[in-house]
Motif scaffolding. Structure first.
Motif, PDB file in Angstrom:
ATOM      1  N   THR A   1      46.902   0.324  33.660  1.00 44.17           N
ATOM      2  CA  THR A   1      48.324   0.553  33.064  1.00 44.17           C
ATOM      3  C   THR A   1      49.173   0.585  33.981  1.00 44.17           C
ATOM      4  OG1 THR A   1      47.982   1.227  30.708  1.00 44.17           O
ATOM      5  CG2 THR A   1      50.594   0.884  31.189  1.00 44.17           C
ATOM      6  N   GLU A   2      49.160   1.689  35.084  1.00 45.50           N
ATOM      7  CA  GLU A   2      50.219   1.450  36.002  1.00 45.50           C
ATOM      8  C   GLU A   2      49.665   0.683  37.112  1.00 45.50           C
ATOM      9  OE1 GLU A   2      49.528   6.012  37.865  1.00 45.50           O
ATOM     10  OE2 GLU A   2      50.818   6.788  36.012  1.00 45.50           O
TER      11      GLU A   2
ATOM     12  N   ARG B   1      48.275  -2.156  37.001  1.00 46.55           N
ATOM     13  CA  ARG B   1      48.841  -3.398  36.551  1.00 46.55           C
ATOM     14  C   ARG B   1      50.349  -4.009  36.659  1.00 46.55           C
ATOM     15  NH1 ARG B   1      44.287  -4.654  32.184  1.00 46.55           N
ATOM     16  NH2 ARG B   1      42.890  -4.892  34.133  1.00 46.55           N
ATOM     17  N   VAL B   2      51.248  -2.756  36.095  1.00 47.58           N
ATOM     18  CA  VAL B   2      52.642  -3.016  35.844  1.00 47.58           C
ATOM     19  C   VAL B   2      53.298  -2.897  36.818  1.00 47.58           C
ATOM     20  CG1 VAL B   2      54.730  -1.698  35.430  1.00 47.58           C
ATOM     21  CG2 VAL B   2      52.985  -1.964  33.774  1.00 47.58           C
ATOM     22  N   SER B   3      52.177  -2.086  38.203  1.00 47.98           N
ATOM     23  CA  SER B   3      52.989  -2.347  39.667  1.00 47.98           C
ATOM     24  C   SER B   3      52.128  -3.206  40.687  1.00 47.98           C
ATOM     25  CB  SER B   3      52.117  -1.160  40.601  1.00 47.98           C
ATOM     26  OG  SER B   3      52.308  -1.266  42.062  1.00 47.98           O
TER      27      SER B   3
ATOM     28  N   GLU C   1      52.492  -6.924  39.142  1.00 47.41           N
ATOM     29  CA  GLU C   1      53.546  -7.426  38.169  1.00 47.41           C
ATOM     30  C   GLU C   1      54.141  -6.934  39.163  1.00 47.41           C
ATOM     31  OE1 GLU C   1      53.611  -7.328  34.071  1.00 47.41           O
ATOM     32  OE2 GLU C   1      50.918  -8.060  33.641  1.00 47.41           O
ATOM     33  N   LEU C   2      55.303  -6.157  38.987  1.00 41.82           N
ATOM     34  CA  LEU C   2      56.360  -6.054  39.661  1.00 41.82           C
ATOM     35  C   LEU C   2      56.532  -6.425  41.091  1.00 41.82           C
ATOM     36  CD1 LEU C   2      57.937  -2.400  38.096  1.00 41.82           C
ATOM     37  CD2 LEU C   2      58.204  -4.390  37.327  1.00 41.82           C
TER      38      LEU C   2
END
Length: 138
Positions: free
Chosen positions: A96-97, A99-101, A103-104
């Motif tokens: 999650t970390e 993938r979020v990173s 995407e950001l």
């Protein structure tokens, strides 16, 4: 007489083998995820990892623990479920970390690209004050 003489050695060896087998059973399911965790952390890329696998393993191990309350089974299997749940939660947290990173970073890049295009559009047109080479009338 010889079996009684070797019994002092045989009992601890059997106990050691039993503990070793239990340890292998408890931590054996986690071993494949260690290099995968390190690889995802090193590359910051979680594309090859399926979160659905984590979901299935979490549900299966939670059901196993709930079954343990109804009908007790060997404690190494219970510990295996607990260790596997912790491992899957750590894997999900890392994925999650990452993938979020990622995407950001993609959104920042696209925002920066759109922002630079806006600056090009907002730039005042170049004017020729000599009157030569004028293409547009103001």
């Amino acid at each position: 007489m010889e079996t009684e003489g070797l019994e002092w050695l045989l009992v601890p060896v059997q106990q050691l083998v039993s503990w070793g087998a239990a340890g292998a059973m408890v931590f054996g399911g986690v071993v494949p995820y260690v290099p995968q965790y390190r690889d995802i952390r090193r590359t910051q890329n979680a594309e090859g990892f399926s979160t659905y696998v984590c979901l299935v393993l979490l549900v299966a191990n939670i059901l196993r623990i709930l079954f343990w309350f109804g009908r007790r089974f060997e404690s190494p299997l219970l510990w295996q479920s607990i260790i596997m749940i912790i491992t899957m939660l750590l894997m999900l947290k890392l994925c999650t970390e990452v993938r979020v990173s990622n995407e950001l970073n993609i959104k920042r890049r696209s925002f920066a690209a759109a922002d630079s295009k806006d600056e090009e559009i907002k730039a005042p047109p170049k004017r020729s004050y000599s009157g030569k080479g004028r293409t547009k009338k103001d």
